[in-house]
Design a protein around this motif. Structure first.
Motif, mmCIF file in Angstrom:
data_model
loop_
_atom_site.group_PDB
_atom_site.id
_atom_site.type_symbol
_atom_site.label_atom_id
_atom_site.label_comp_id
_atom_site.label_asym_id
_atom_site.label_seq_id
_atom_site.Cartn_x
_atom_site.Cartn_y
_atom_site.Cartn_z
ATOM 1 N N ALA A 126 40.977 74.838 -32.611
ATOM 2 C CA ALA A 126 40.658 76.207 -33.560
ATOM 3 C C ALA A 126 39.366 76.709 -32.916
ATOM 4 C CB ALA A 126 40.851 74.904 -35.061
ATOM 5 N N GLU A 127 39.521 77.511 -33.691
ATOM 6 C CA GLU A 127 38.075 79.097 -33.062
ATOM 7 C C GLU A 127 37.186 79.026 -33.682
ATOM 8 O OE1 GLU A 127 39.946 82.539 -34.495
ATOM 9 O OE2 GLU A 127 40.870 82.989 -32.323
ATOM 10 N N ALA A 128 36.831 78.140 -34.833
ATOM 11 C CA ALA A 128 35.646 77.873 -35.920
ATOM 12 C C ALA A 128 35.431 76.147 -35.042
ATOM 13 C CB ALA A 128 36.271 77.519 -37.094
ATOM 14 N N VAL A 129 35.612 75.588 -34.772
ATOM 15 C CA VAL A 129 35.003 74.860 -34.072
ATOM 16 C C VAL A 129 34.324 74.910 -32.777
ATOM 17 C CG1 VAL A 129 35.308 72.326 -32.744
ATOM 18 C CG2 VAL A 129 37.176 73.244 -34.323
ATOM 19 N N PHE A 130 34.312 76.329 -32.379
ATOM 20 C CA PHE A 130 33.499 76.192 -31.162
ATOM 21 C C PHE A 130 32.233 77.175 -31.820
ATOM 22 C CE2 PHE A 130 37.588 77.424 -29.084
ATOM 23 C CZ PHE A 130 37.391 76.452 -28.251
ATOM 24 N N ASP A 131 32.446 77.317 -33.122
ATOM 25 C CA ASP A 131 30.770 77.758 -33.897
ATOM 26 C C ASP A 131 30.148 76.867 -34.791
ATOM 27 O OD1 ASP A 131 31.212 80.235 -32.925
ATOM 28 O OD2 ASP A 131 32.119 81.190 -34.633
ATOM 29 N N GLY A 132 30.973 75.074 -34.471
ATOM 30 C CA GLY A 132 30.261 74.225 -35.409
ATOM 31 C C GLY A 132 30.958 74.011 -36.863
ATOM 32 N N ASP A 133 31.558 75.223 -36.831
ATOM 33 C CA ASP A 133 32.486 74.393 -38.028
ATOM 34 C C ASP A 133 33.784 74.485 -38.507
ATOM 35 O OD1 ASP A 133 30.502 76.508 -39.492
ATOM 36 O OD2 ASP A 133 31.899 78.718 -38.601
ATOM 37 N N GLU A 134 34.100 73.502 -39.273
ATOM 38 C CA GLU A 134 35.608 72.941 -39.796
ATOM 39 C C GLU A 134 36.586 73.910 -39.705
ATOM 40 O OE1 GLU A 134 35.462 71.051 -43.119
ATOM 41 O OE2 GLU A 134 33.480 69.636 -42.421
ATOM 42 N N PRO A 135 37.765 73.751 -38.980
ATOM 43 C CA PRO A 135 38.641 74.409 -39.556
ATOM 44 C C PRO A 135 39.012 74.136 -40.539
ATOM 45 C CG PRO A 135 39.296 72.393 -37.942
ATOM 46 C CD PRO A 135 37.853 72.511 -38.243
ATOM 47 N N PRO A 136 40.084 75.949 -41.348
ATOM 48 C CA PRO A 136 40.941 75.453 -42.102
ATOM 49 C C PRO A 136 41.594 74.632 -41.967
ATOM 50 C CG PRO A 136 41.631 77.611 -40.396
ATOM 51 C CD PRO A 136 40.796 76.408 -40.344
ATOM 52 N N LYS A 137 42.184 74.097 -43.315
ATOM 53 C CA LYS A 137 43.457 73.128 -43.657
ATOM 54 C C LYS A 137 45.081 73.894 -43.951
ATOM 55 C CE LYS A 137 40.550 69.794 -45.452
ATOM 56 N NZ LYS A 137 41.041 68.497 -46.344
ATOM 57 N N LEU A 138 45.551 73.222 -42.543
ATOM 58 C CA LEU A 138 46.806 74.566 -42.744
ATOM 59 C C LEU A 138 48.032 73.415 -43.041
ATOM 60 C CD1 LEU A 138 47.978 77.728 -42.307
ATOM 61 C CD2 LEU A 138 48.469 77.135 -40.162
ATOM 62 N N VAL A 139 48.604 73.538 -43.757
ATOM 63 C CA VAL A 139 50.023 73.140 -43.259
ATOM 64 C C VAL A 139 51.367 73.628 -43.828
ATOM 65 C CG1 VAL A 139 51.472 72.133 -45.651
ATOM 66 C CG2 VAL A 139 48.556 71.950 -45.594
ATOM 67 N N GLY A 140 52.377 73.067 -42.706
ATOM 68 C CA GLY A 140 53.207 74.609 -42.628
ATOM 69 C C GLY A 140 52.460 75.024 -41.415
ATOM 70 N N ALA A 141 53.726 76.936 -42.123
ATOM 71 C CA ALA A 141 53.776 77.046 -40.659
ATOM 72 C C ALA A 141 52.201 78.142 -41.315
ATOM 73 C CB ALA A 141 55.343 78.712 -40.923
ATOM 74 N N GLY A 142 52.162 79.298 -40.046
ATOM 75 C CA GLY A 142 51.476 79.822 -39.763
ATOM 76 C C GLY A 142 50.160 79.802 -39.216
ATOM 77 N N ASP A 143 49.209 81.087 -39.273
ATOM 78 C CA ASP A 143 48.496 80.608 -37.363
ATOM 79 C C ASP A 143 47.318 80.367 -37.775
ATOM 80 O OD1 ASP A 143 46.837 81.546 -35.524
ATOM 81 O OD2 ASP A 143 46.328 83.630 -36.169
ATOM 82 N N PRO A 144 47.570 79.006 -36.108
ATOM 83 C CA PRO A 144 45.833 77.801 -36.388
ATOM 84 C C PRO A 144 44.995 79.082 -36.090
ATOM 85 C CG PRO A 144 48.015 78.346 -34.207
ATOM 86 C CD PRO A 144 47.961 78.641 -35.610
ATOM 87 N N HIS A 145 45.081 79.691 -34.927
ATOM 88 C CA HIS A 145 43.488 80.603 -35.175
ATOM 89 C C HIS A 145 43.311 79.183 -34.019
ATOM 90 C CE1 HIS A 145 43.430 84.165 -38.269
ATOM 91 N NE2 HIS A 145 43.608 82.657 -38.890
ATOM 92 N N LEU A 146 44.120 79.475 -33.070
ATOM 93 C CA LEU A 146 44.014 78.201 -31.932
ATOM 94 C C LEU A 146 43.512 78.902 -30.906
ATOM 95 C CD1 LEU A 146 46.276 75.298 -32.170
ATOM 96 C CD2 LEU A 146 43.567 75.575 -32.619
ATOM 97 N N ARG A 147 42.637 78.385 -29.893
ATOM 98 C CA ARG A 147 42.532 79.178 -28.633
ATOM 99 C C ARG A 147 42.915 78.466 -27.596
ATOM 100 N NH1 ARG A 147 41.489 84.009 -27.571
ATOM 101 N NH2 ARG A 147 40.618 85.512 -29.721
ATOM 102 N N ARG A 148 43.166 78.387 -26.306
ATOM 103 C CA ARG A 148 43.434 77.977 -24.970
ATOM 104 C C ARG A 148 41.786 77.121 -24.222
ATOM 105 N NH1 ARG A 148 47.903 76.887 -21.748
ATOM 106 N NH2 ARG A 148 48.564 76.810 -24.401
ATOM 107 N N THR A 149 41.419 75.855 -24.538
ATOM 108 C CA THR A 149 40.269 75.259 -24.127
ATOM 109 C C THR A 149 40.468 75.764 -22.464
ATOM 110 O OG1 THR A 149 39.608 75.275 -26.328
ATOM 111 C CG2 THR A 149 38.317 74.559 -24.980
ATOM 112 N N ALA A 150 41.161 74.265 -22.180
ATOM 113 C CA ALA A 150 41.156 73.669 -21.432
ATOM 114 C C ALA A 150 42.767 74.024 -20.638
ATOM 115 C CB ALA A 150 40.408 72.848 -21.596
ATOM 116 N N ILE A 151 43.036 72.797 -19.406
ATOM 117 C CA ILE A 151 44.336 72.904 -18.800
ATOM 118 C C ILE A 151 43.854 72.336 -17.272
ATOM 119 C CG2 ILE A 151 44.279 75.426 -17.386
ATOM 120 C CD1 ILE A 151 47.068 75.321 -18.467
ATOM 121 N N ALA A 152 45.527 71.349 -17.399
ATOM 122 C CA ALA A 152 44.722 70.762 -15.641
ATOM 123 C C ALA A 152 46.798 70.314 -15.450
ATOM 124 C CB ALA A 152 44.305 68.686 -15.924
#
Length: 748
Positions: A226-252
């Motif tokens: 979640a984008e908020a995590v990078f700023d040290g904030d808590e991510p919004p509580k999302l239940v069901g569909a919607g934009d989770p505001h996530l970003r690809r952070t690592a891949i292997a």
């Protein structure tokens, strides 16, 4: 033989009766019997057997029927020659995902070594009667080429009434390689515990997670946070569909190619509302296939963006901590790898739950670190100042690599009469305690500097303050109360710089010709030691010289050798100053050359480019203690202001000079000094031999005097006084509409 009988009622099953028969030995035997009429119906056939054996036969038959009816337990019965007599294992059963395979049946062959071991085990059971329990073996389902499964084989010997072997019964259960899988899972959990969470950086923690999962559990893995995590904030509580505001952070990936998959930094599309999404949002891992993966995201992008090439089985798990979904983990198997099973999903859930705590720790550290840095940077002054005395540029580099914020600071303080004070300090310890102490010291320095104390006297007062702070601090933190400080005061009129050090590294001087040298100061003790004096050093600076004031974080490198670090700093300043450029460019170049890109200690650097007023920007007179000289002083001021082209300031300045000179002659005696300083303001200074502090008061209507300082305060923009080696100086400052040309000289 029985000699008598007694019928006692119905037997254990329909059509049967029980009877007690007396054996010739005198014992009583309970039997179950049935009476069957023969064809002529005049005779009957009576079949009787001991009731205990009848019950055993019926229970055994019921147990066999129950076992043969199972679809998760394979049952086979072999005769004395180990030929198959009866089994519930069929090709249809062996083709199921949870196949139950008998290594001796034709359509479900075991691996060669395991088949031979199974035959040997069955012969041993038949010969010795010792059962085999949980013998693990590999089998190949006939309808899934290239796949292997692990089954557990148990076998017992069948015996007749007289104890002779009649065959072997086997029970086969599908373990999925339970033992080996369990061991691999333990190894993977150990590896995850050892490698995940070593860093307090969110991106590094995410990369460690995928590096553990690939190739140990899957072929391709990625983490979205979640984008908020990078700023040290808590991510919004999302239940069901919607934009989770996530970003690809690592891949292997186990292979070199990642195809068209979303790369780190890419935004994740919104989710559709599916049962799998709801399970994930409550902390559970989900097994998915390509079609289900594409159905989860609400995007028109091609499948190759969300499913790796040849990916056929995947798992999706949340980074779930404290009721929050911090991000997601996706793992895929490609090619001929076996599909994921529930055991794999349970393992991924356990790994990601541990990883989520590490991500949350990194998030909370980021929040605390950002808050401390923000607090400290708010407490620091502006990074640049531009006054008549000097141009300054300050740089602050917080500690990195997991270290806490410490109490380094710098300051450029404007003083009356166009002078300036330059400060750099370093508080002992780290964290918010050090930052709070730094704030107290900076405020105290600013207040004491405004009183225009000499540097040694100012450091003495500051030392007392640190000692007082230590007594007020909790005992567990008293040892952390201490600081070093360098205080310098510069006068652009005399070009004299007076400085004193409280255990701080000496400044470096870059002269206008490019020569760089370390200034020789007599360092006093660090603040908080007490009982030792501080010494001042005064030197005359050429216009255009640059002072470099810094904290020890800049010279204490990985070798922990301050002397070597000081030589490196001098070399860097020499090299970059010869290249020209602004102070900001010089400061950034020096910090970029720091050997450790992630310093363990904060770094503060203050670069001061000193200036000097032009000789014709000041005028100085001295008068005896005679009331008649007041007129002479006013006339001298009038002539000088006319020469400077400041005729509009004559009336106000005459009044200020008249009042201040009169008060000096009346209350202090002589000689009386008068100095005018012209820059972007006009400053009038009156010096007398008295140490009495002037006091502003409001005179009553009946008072004959007491209005002089009140009048000065009304006419001047600001006023004040300072003490010298003998006597005091009262100054008054008036703002000018524009900077007179040539007010100061700056030789570079």
């Amino acid at each position: 033989m029985a000699s008598s009988s007694q019928c006692i009622g119905a037997g254990p099953s329909s059509g049967e009766e029980r009877a007690l028969l007396r054996h010739r030995s005198g014992d009583t035997i309970e039997v179950a019997f049935q009476t069957l009429p023969l064809e002529n119906r005049t005779e009957f056939l009576v079949l009787a057997a001991p009731l205990r054996r009848v019950a055993d036969w019926e229970q055994g038959a019921a147990l066999l029927r129950a076992l043969l009816a199972q679809d998760r337990i394979g049952v086979s019965i072999y005769d004395a020659d180990l030929r198959l007599v009866r089994s519930n294992i069929t090709p249809e059963l062996s083709g199921r995902p949870a196949a139950l395979l008998d290594p001796r049946q034709g359509e479900a062959r075991a691996a060669a070594d395991d088949a031979e071991a199974a035959d040997t085990a069955l012969h041993r059971v038949l010969t010795t009667g010792v059962p085999v329990i949980g013998h693990e073996q590999r089998t190949r389902p006939p309808r899934i080429p290239g796949r292997q499964r692990y089954t557990s084989l148990s076998a017992v010997r069948l015996e007749g009434i007289h104890g002779r072997p009649t065959g072997v019964a086997t029970l086969v259960t599908d373990t999925g390689g339970r033992y080996r899988s369990h061991q691999r899972h333990l190894d993977l959990l150990h590896q995850a515990s050892a490698h995940i969470g070593r860093s307090l950086d969110v991106k590094r923690t995410a990369q460690d997670l995928v590096d553990v999962l690939v190739p140990a559990l899957g072929d391709v893995a990625w983490v979205n946070v979640a984008e908020a995590v990078f700023d040290g904030d808590e991510p919004p509580k999302l239940v069901g569909a919607g934009d989770p505001h996530l970003r690809r952070t690592a891949i292997a990936s186990a292979g070199p190619r990642l195809g068209a998959l979303l790369q780190p930094g890419a935004a994740i599309p919104p989710y559709r509302d599916t049962p799998g999404l709801r399970r994930l949002q409550h902390g559970g891992a989900v097994i998915i296939d390509p079609a289900r993966a594409v159905a989860l995201v609400n995007s028109a992008e091609p499948i190759q963006r969300f499913v790796p090439e040849h990916g056929h089985s995947g798992m999706w798990a949340p980074l779930f901590a404290r009721g929050l979904v911090l991000g997601t983990v996706t793992l895929w198997r490609t090619g001929e790898a076996e599909p994921f099973e529930q055991d794999d999903a349970d393992l991924l859930t356990e790994i990601t739950s541990r990883a989520a705590l590490s991500v949350d720790n990194a998030r909370r550290y980021t929040r605390e670190h950002r808050a401390a840095v923000a607090l400290q940077q708010r407490l620091l002054p502006r990074t640049t100042t531009d006054t008549a005395a000097a141009e300054t540029v300050g740089h602050y580099l917080p500690a990195a690599g997991g270290a806490e914020v410490s109490g380094d600071w710098f300051d450029a303080i404007p003083l009356p009469s166009l002078r300036a004070a330059f400060v750099v300090g370093d508080v002992v310890g780290r964290g918010l305690h050090a930052t709070a102490t730094m704030s107290s010291l900076r405020t105290a320095v600013y207040t004491l500097a405004d009183l225009e104390m000499d540097p040694d006297e100012l450091l003495t007062h500051l030392d007392d303050l640190v000692t007082h702070l230590a007594t007020e601090t909790d005992q567990t933190h008293q040892d952390a109360i201490g600081a070093t400080c360098l205080y310098a005061r510069y006068d652009p009129v005399s070009r004299r710089c007076t400085m004193a050090s409280a255990g701080h590294p000496p400044p470096i001087l870059i002269q206008p010709d490019g020569t760089v040298r370390l200034l020789d100061l007599a360092p006093g003790p660090p603040l908080g030691v007490g009982g030792m004096p501080f010494e001042t050093t005064t030197l005359e600076l050429d216009p255009g010289s640059v002072l470099a004031l810094y904290t020890d974080g800049l010279i204490e490198g990985a070798d922990h050798d301050p002397a070597a670090g000081l030589r490196r700093l001098i070399d860097r300043l020499t090299a970059h100053s010869r290249q020209g450029g602004s102070l900001d460019v010089l400061g950034r170049a020096v910090l970029d050359d720091v050997a450790d890109p992630s310093p363990r200690d904060d770094i503060a650097l203050l670069l001061v480019h000193v200036r000097a007023l032009a000789p014709d920007a000041t005028a100085v007179w001295e008068f005896p203690a005679d009331p008649a000289v007041v007129t002479e002083a006013r006339n001298a001021v009038t002539r000088q202001l006319g020469a400077w082209g400041l005729d509009e300031a004559v009336f106000t300045t005459e009044l200020i000079v008249s009042e201040l000179v009169t008060n000096a002659i009346r209350y202090a005696g002589g000689p009386v000094g008068l100095r005018l300083i012209r820059h972007d303001s006009l400053i009038c200074e009156i010096t007398d031999p008295s140490n009495t502090q002037p006091r502003l008061r409001r005179a009553r209507t009946t008072d004959e005097g007491g209005r002089g300082l009140f009048l000065v305060a009304q006419l001047a923009g600001r006023w004040g006084s300072r003490y010298g080696q003998s006597g005091k100086t009262i100054w008054a400052e008036q703002s000018l509409a524009a900077d007179p040309a040539g007010a100061f000289a700056d030789v570079k």
